[in-house]
Design a protein around this motif. Sequence first.
Motif, short mmCIF file in Angstrom:
data_model
loop_
_atom_site.label_atom_id
_atom_site.label_comp_id
_atom_site.label_asym_id
_atom_site.label_seq_id
_atom_site.Cartn_x
_atom_site.Cartn_y
_atom_site.Cartn_z
N ALA A 293 0.85 -1.18 0.00
CA ALA A 293 0.00 0.00 0.00
C ALA A 293 0.89 1.24 0.00
N TYR A 294 0.62 2.15 -0.92
CA TYR A 294 1.41 3.38 -1.05
C TYR A 294 0.61 4.58 -0.58
N VAL A 295 1.21 5.36 0.33
CA VAL A 295 0.59 6.56 0.88
C VAL A 295 1.62 7.67 0.89
N SER A 296 1.23 8.86 0.51
CA SER A 296 2.16 9.98 0.55
C SER A 296 2.69 10.19 1.96
N GLY A 297 3.99 10.47 2.05
CA GLY A 297 4.59 10.73 3.35
C GLY A 297 4.02 11.95 4.03
N ALA A 298 3.32 12.79 3.27
CA ALA A 298 2.69 13.98 3.86
C ALA A 298 1.32 13.69 4.45
N GLY B 13 -8.53 0.32 6.30
CA GLY B 13 -9.44 -0.80 6.51
C GLY B 13 -10.89 -0.37 6.62
N VAL B 14 -11.14 0.72 7.35
CA VAL B 14 -12.50 1.24 7.49
C VAL B 14 -13.04 1.70 6.15
N ALA C 177 -11.18 -5.99 8.62
CA ALA C 177 -11.39 -5.56 10.00
C ALA C 177 -10.18 -5.86 10.88
N GLN C 178 -9.44 -6.91 10.53
CA GLN C 178 -8.38 -7.37 11.43
C GLN C 178 -6.97 -7.04 10.93
N ARG C 179 -6.73 -7.14 9.62
CA ARG C 179 -5.37 -6.97 9.09
C ARG C 179 -5.44 -6.50 7.63
N PRO C 180 -5.93 -5.31 7.40
CA PRO C 180 -6.17 -4.88 6.02
C PRO C 180 -4.91 -4.68 5.19
N VAL C 181 -3.81 -4.28 5.82
CA VAL C 181 -2.58 -3.94 5.09
C VAL C 181 -1.45 -4.87 5.53
N GLN C 182 -0.81 -5.51 4.57
CA GLN C 182 0.33 -6.38 4.88
C GLN C 182 1.66 -5.67 4.71
N ASP C 183 1.72 -4.71 3.82
CA ASP C 183 2.98 -4.03 3.51
C ASP C 183 2.67 -2.57 3.21
N TRP D 265 0.96 -3.20 -6.23
CA TRP D 265 0.72 -1.92 -5.55
C TRP D 265 -0.76 -1.65 -5.37
N ASP D 266 -1.11 -1.09 -4.22
CA ASP D 266 -2.46 -0.56 -3.97
C ASP D 266 -2.32 0.91 -3.60
N MET D 267 -3.01 1.76 -4.37
CA MET D 267 -2.86 3.20 -4.22
C MET D 267 -4.06 3.87 -3.57
N HIS D 268 -5.10 3.09 -3.27
CA HIS D 268 -6.34 3.64 -2.73
C HIS D 268 -6.94 2.59 -1.79
N PRO D 269 -7.57 3.02 -0.69
CA PRO D 269 -8.17 2.04 0.22
C PRO D 269 -9.12 1.06 -0.47
#
Length: 404
Positions: free
Chosen positions: A38-43, A54-55, A85-91, A313-317
């Motif tokens: 999962a990629y998220v801007s550092g800002a 996850g929500v 609900a429990q572990r949406p993001v692995q990396d 890559w996942d760029m959006h929830p």
Amino acid sequence: MSLPPDFLAGLAARLSTVDAELARHYSGDRHGQPIHTAYVSGADASKDITHEWGVAATELAERHAGLLTELAGADILERVRETLAQRPVQDLRLDFEDGYGTRGDEVEDRDALRAGQILAALPAEVRSRGIRIKGLTTAEYERAIRTLERVLEGAGGVPDGFVFTIPKIRAAEQADLAVRLCEALESAHGLPSGALRFELQIESPQAVIAADGTATVARAIQLSAGRCSGLHYGTYDYSAACGISPQFQSLEHPVADHAKAVMQAAAAQTGVWVCDGSTQVAPVGTDEEVAAAVARHFRLVTRSLERGYYQGWDMHPGHLVTRWLATFAFFRGALAAAAPRIDRYLARRGGAVVDEPATAQALATVVLRGLDCGAFEPDDVTVVAPAATVDVLTLLRERKLPTT
């Protein structure tokens, strides 16, 4: 034998040298690969980023439950709900390159310190975490190194599972420079030797084929001194560099297939993971637009899995929904095909397909991947193949199961 003993001795010596070189370059597969990054801007990241994703993903799943059920079935959707609900993001990668831009040194310093704190505080369910720095180029290397140092400072050292992604790779020598950078940082900050690892982002044709016709990416792996953990495909930079018109740039364009096939061959049996790129189509907008984006991402993830690219890559929830849905569906389908064949192999029975040890290894590997990501449980395997416990599957994967 009729051949002279001195010839046989010389042949044995040379074969031993060849075997030693092969073992040095090809240490074998590394297990535990996450299904995504999962990629998220550092800002934009916060300490609750994985929960927030996850929500948001769960809300999308509930709004489009009918479509998701059509794509994969109600039982798989329920498993996806539990996972979100429990572990949406692995990396997770906090991005300080294209997704961050240029914000001034003071701002980036502050964001980098905060990023380190976030990474150190992530829950254990996030298997690996890190940042994407700016490129190791003459124009950006100072800022890239400064950001990396600030992240480590904010984290109070090297967080568990930490890795940094290096974009804009165009020459194999950049991998050697990355090794030297890691060594220098470890020395300067009193870190254990080998604590820092990196990924190479393959987003230019020169990273795949060098000017002399050799495979740059293969040489880069060998110059990485065991510190390169992954190769990440950069969908849009690579497509643009190949002259592909924007409306046709995607994970399934032929230039993408070629690049990833070279990456896959270069990384095979080296312990380096290959990660597919992203889609620019996010599930936002009208219900019709969201539904189209959901179906598209499900198809793309499935296509990648079928080609042996088990991470992307996942760029959006919202991408989490279809990532987990397609992954679970893929491995459920793989289990249905693999378990009966494993059962016959272990019982040494015949059948329409006669599997060899290498195929049994592949069958066991795909089942273990499915177990690892949570697509099914061990009981789902043994109900079809009673002898195929996790221990037995592991022996098959390592080709250590006795033949008698």
